[in-house]
Scaffold this motif. Structure first.
Motif, short mmCIF file in Angstrom:
data_model
loop_
_atom_site.label_atom_id
_atom_site.label_comp_id
_atom_site.label_asym_id
_atom_site.label_seq_id
_atom_site.Cartn_x
_atom_site.Cartn_y
_atom_site.Cartn_z
N GLU A 16 18.74 50.31 38.49
CA GLU A 16 17.28 50.32 38.43
C GLU A 16 16.72 51.47 37.59
O GLU A 16 15.53 51.51 37.31
CB GLU A 16 16.68 50.42 39.84
N MET A 17 17.57 52.41 37.19
CA MET A 17 17.09 53.63 36.53
C MET A 17 16.94 53.48 35.01
O MET A 17 15.89 53.78 34.46
CB MET A 17 18.07 54.77 36.82
N GLN A 18 18.00 53.06 34.35
CA GLN A 18 17.97 52.94 32.89
C GLN A 18 18.96 51.86 32.48
O GLN A 18 19.80 51.45 33.25
CB GLN A 18 18.29 54.27 32.22
N GLU A 19 18.84 51.42 31.23
CA GLU A 19 19.68 50.33 30.75
C GLU A 19 21.04 50.86 30.28
O GLU A 19 21.12 51.87 29.59
CB GLU A 19 18.98 49.58 29.62
N TYR A 20 22.09 50.14 30.67
CA TYR A 20 23.46 50.43 30.27
C TYR A 20 24.05 49.17 29.65
O TYR A 20 23.71 48.06 30.06
CB TYR A 20 24.34 50.79 31.48
N PHE A 21 24.96 49.33 28.71
CA PHE A 21 25.71 48.20 28.16
C PHE A 21 27.18 48.47 28.41
O PHE A 21 27.69 49.54 28.06
CB PHE A 21 25.45 48.05 26.65
N LYS A 22 27.85 47.51 29.05
CA LYS A 22 29.26 47.66 29.41
C LYS A 22 30.04 46.45 28.92
O LYS A 22 29.48 45.38 28.72
CB LYS A 22 29.42 47.79 30.93
N VAL A 23 31.33 46.66 28.74
CA VAL A 23 32.22 45.59 28.31
C VAL A 23 33.44 45.57 29.22
O VAL A 23 34.03 46.62 29.50
CB VAL A 23 32.68 45.77 26.84
N MET A 24 33.80 44.38 29.67
CA MET A 24 35.03 44.18 30.44
C MET A 24 36.06 43.60 29.48
O MET A 24 35.84 42.55 28.88
CB MET A 24 34.78 43.21 31.60
#
Length: 140
Positions: free
Chosen positions: A34-42
């Motif tokens: 809910e705080m900030q946008e993250y981009f992750k990859v599996m």
């Protein structure tokens, strides 16, 4: 160069979008979604076992800059054959934006050039998710 995962879970196998969204959710610290946008990859192997989850970018409240070279470099270093993209929407809305669609298409096209597959792009919130694969909006 060495690949280092955000998680140590490598024996689990991906079977669908719901469990994938749950695994991505577990990779966040409490309150981060809910705080900030993250981009992750599996990153995944040929049998869809998880090699690792990599946090590629952290952004602001409603956007983050994603560098495809970091994603593909991580995939090659981890010896992945496929990947699942994920980012969160701090707003709580899971509907993809035009920018989300463009990035998904760009990364899917780039992956094909490297004989990699983008299996899905999941947008998560604290209690919901959207799957491009489930909605047939990604070509595998």
């Amino acid at each position: 160069m060495m690949y280092v995962s955000d998680i140590t879970r490598t024996s689990e196998r991906i079977t669908g979008s719901a469990d994938t969204a749950a695994m991505f959710r577990e990779s966040f610290e409490p309150g981060e979604i809910e705080m900030q946008e993250y981009f992750k990859v599996m990153y995944l192997d040929r049998a869809n076992h998880i090699i690792g989850i990599h946090t590629v970018a952290m952004g602001g409240i409603d956007m983050t800059a994603v560098d495809a070279r970091i994603i593909f470099g991580g995939a090659l270093t981890a010896k992945a054959t496929s990947m699942i993209l994920c980012h969160n929407h701090p707003s709580g809305a899971v509907k993809p934006s035009i920018q989300d669609d463009a990035l998904t298409n760009k990364l899917s096209s780039g992956a094909k050039l490297l004989d990699l597959r983008v299996l899905d792009h999941i947008i998560i919130t604290a209690d919901n998710y959207f799957s491009y694969a489930d909605e047939r909006r990604i070509i595998v």
